[in-house]
Design a protein around this motif. Sequence first.
Motif, short mmCIF file in Angstrom:
data_model
loop_
_atom_site.label_atom_id
_atom_site.label_comp_id
_atom_site.label_asym_id
_atom_site.label_seq_id
_atom_site.Cartn_x
_atom_site.Cartn_y
_atom_site.Cartn_z
N THR A 195 -5.16 -24.80 -51.52
CA THR A 195 -5.63 -23.57 -50.93
C THR A 195 -6.80 -23.96 -49.78
N GLU A 196 -7.44 -24.93 -50.15
CA GLU A 196 -8.67 -25.39 -49.48
C GLU A 196 -9.03 -26.85 -49.48
N ALA A 197 -9.87 -27.53 -48.77
CA ALA A 197 -10.43 -28.79 -48.97
C ALA A 197 -11.92 -28.80 -48.65
N THR A 198 -12.69 -29.64 -49.10
CA THR A 198 -14.08 -29.63 -48.89
C THR A 198 -14.69 -30.84 -49.23
N TRP A 199 -15.70 -31.14 -48.72
CA TRP A 199 -16.50 -32.66 -49.04
C TRP A 199 -17.61 -32.20 -49.87
N PHE A 200 -17.78 -32.69 -51.06
CA PHE A 200 -18.47 -32.60 -52.10
C PHE A 200 -19.51 -33.83 -52.47
N PRO A 201 -20.60 -33.63 -52.24
CA PRO A 201 -21.74 -34.52 -52.87
C PRO A 201 -21.44 -34.55 -54.39
N GLN A 202 -22.04 -35.85 -55.03
CA GLN A 202 -21.83 -36.15 -56.60
C GLN A 202 -22.80 -34.96 -57.24
N THR A 203 -23.66 -34.34 -56.72
CA THR A 203 -24.33 -33.13 -57.32
C THR A 203 -23.94 -31.95 -57.16
N SER A 204 -22.72 -31.95 -56.55
CA SER A 204 -22.45 -30.36 -56.53
C SER A 204 -20.84 -30.44 -56.42
N LEU A 205 -20.05 -31.33 -57.44
CA LEU A 205 -18.84 -31.33 -57.61
C LEU A 205 -18.39 -29.61 -58.25
N PRO A 206 -17.11 -29.36 -57.73
CA PRO A 206 -16.58 -28.03 -58.21
C PRO A 206 -16.48 -28.00 -59.72
N PRO A 207 -16.69 -26.87 -60.38
CA PRO A 207 -16.53 -26.67 -61.85
C PRO A 207 -14.86 -26.76 -62.06
N GLY A 208 -14.39 -26.79 -63.07
CA GLY A 208 -13.09 -26.97 -63.60
C GLY A 208 -12.67 -28.27 -63.59
N HIS A 209 -11.43 -28.25 -63.62
CA HIS A 209 -10.62 -29.34 -63.75
C HIS A 209 -10.69 -30.54 -62.22
N ILE A 210 -11.03 -31.95 -62.43
CA ILE A 210 -11.03 -32.60 -61.38
C ILE A 210 -10.22 -33.73 -61.59
N PHE A 211 -9.27 -33.94 -60.53
CA PHE A 211 -8.20 -35.31 -61.16
C PHE A 211 -8.75 -36.49 -60.09
N PRO A 212 -8.80 -37.69 -60.59
CA PRO A 212 -9.02 -38.23 -62.04
C PRO A 212 -10.45 -37.84 -62.64
N ALA A 213 -10.64 -37.67 -63.81
CA ALA A 213 -11.78 -37.05 -64.46
C ALA A 213 -12.97 -38.12 -64.09
N ILE A 214 -12.46 -39.25 -63.95
CA ILE A 214 -13.50 -40.49 -63.55
C ILE A 214 -14.50 -40.17 -62.33
N LEU A 215 -13.97 -39.15 -61.60
CA LEU A 215 -14.69 -38.87 -60.19
C LEU A 215 -16.20 -38.16 -60.73
N ARG A 216 -16.19 -37.50 -61.99
CA ARG A 216 -17.35 -36.84 -62.10
C ARG A 216 -18.51 -37.80 -62.55
N ASP A 217 -18.35 -39.04 -62.98
CA ASP A 217 -19.31 -39.83 -63.26
C ASP A 217 -19.36 -41.22 -62.79
N ALA A 218 -18.23 -41.94 -63.52
CA ALA A 218 -18.47 -43.57 -63.14
C ALA A 218 -18.10 -43.92 -61.57
N PHE A 219 -17.19 -43.00 -61.06
CA PHE A 219 -16.71 -43.37 -59.81
C PHE A 219 -17.82 -43.60 -58.88
N TRP A 220 -19.01 -42.66 -59.20
CA TRP A 220 -20.22 -43.14 -58.17
C TRP A 220 -20.97 -44.00 -58.58
N TYR A 221 -20.88 -44.73 -59.72
CA TYR A 221 -21.73 -45.75 -60.04
C TYR A 221 -20.80 -47.04 -59.54
N GLU A 222 -19.48 -47.17 -59.66
CA GLU A 222 -18.83 -48.19 -59.02
C GLU A 222 -18.87 -48.12 -57.71
N LEU A 223 -18.97 -46.87 -57.00
CA LEU A 223 -18.94 -47.06 -55.60
C LEU A 223 -20.43 -47.73 -55.14
N ALA A 224 -21.38 -47.35 -55.90
CA ALA A 224 -22.66 -48.02 -55.36
C ALA A 224 -22.53 -49.46 -55.68
#
Length: 150
Positions: A105-134
């Motif tokens: 229905t839509e696509a958007t760019w999200f910063p780590q601090t403003s991820l959308p509510p609800g289910h995000i797949f894969p769940a690791i994108l809410r936390d560990a991904f950002w550390y691993e990216l850094a």
Amino acid sequence: MHHRISVGALVIRDQCLLLAHHVVPGKYDFWAPPGGGVEGDEELSAAAERETFEETGIRITAHRLAYIDELIDDSGRMVKFWYLADYVSGEINTHANPALEEAITEATWFPQTSLPPGHIFPAILRDAFWYELATGFPAPKKLPLLKSIF
């Protein structure tokens, strides 16, 4: 049991992650990076680039394997390869997708601090991904086998 090979692109632009919103009322509602099935003799990274363009209108270069994901449901098993990807060009356009069965229905760019509510797949994108990216993803990470939400 049916098996499917799939890819996804973890596209970062200006410290923001590209996510697409998949909605079928009464069936599912989730956000995920662009991705989908590998076709024929297509390279995995090329499939991630194609799927990103089809779903979002964004051109990317997929360059490094970040995660290997496994999902299982009543229809079979899917192995998904998530690639880190660089934004190349384009603006978001979810209306040109040739896959008629898509429910984006839509696509958007999200910063780590403003991820959308609800289910995000894969769940690791809410936390560990950002550390691993850094820290540069020293090696691809195998995610646990999960039951699909579909």
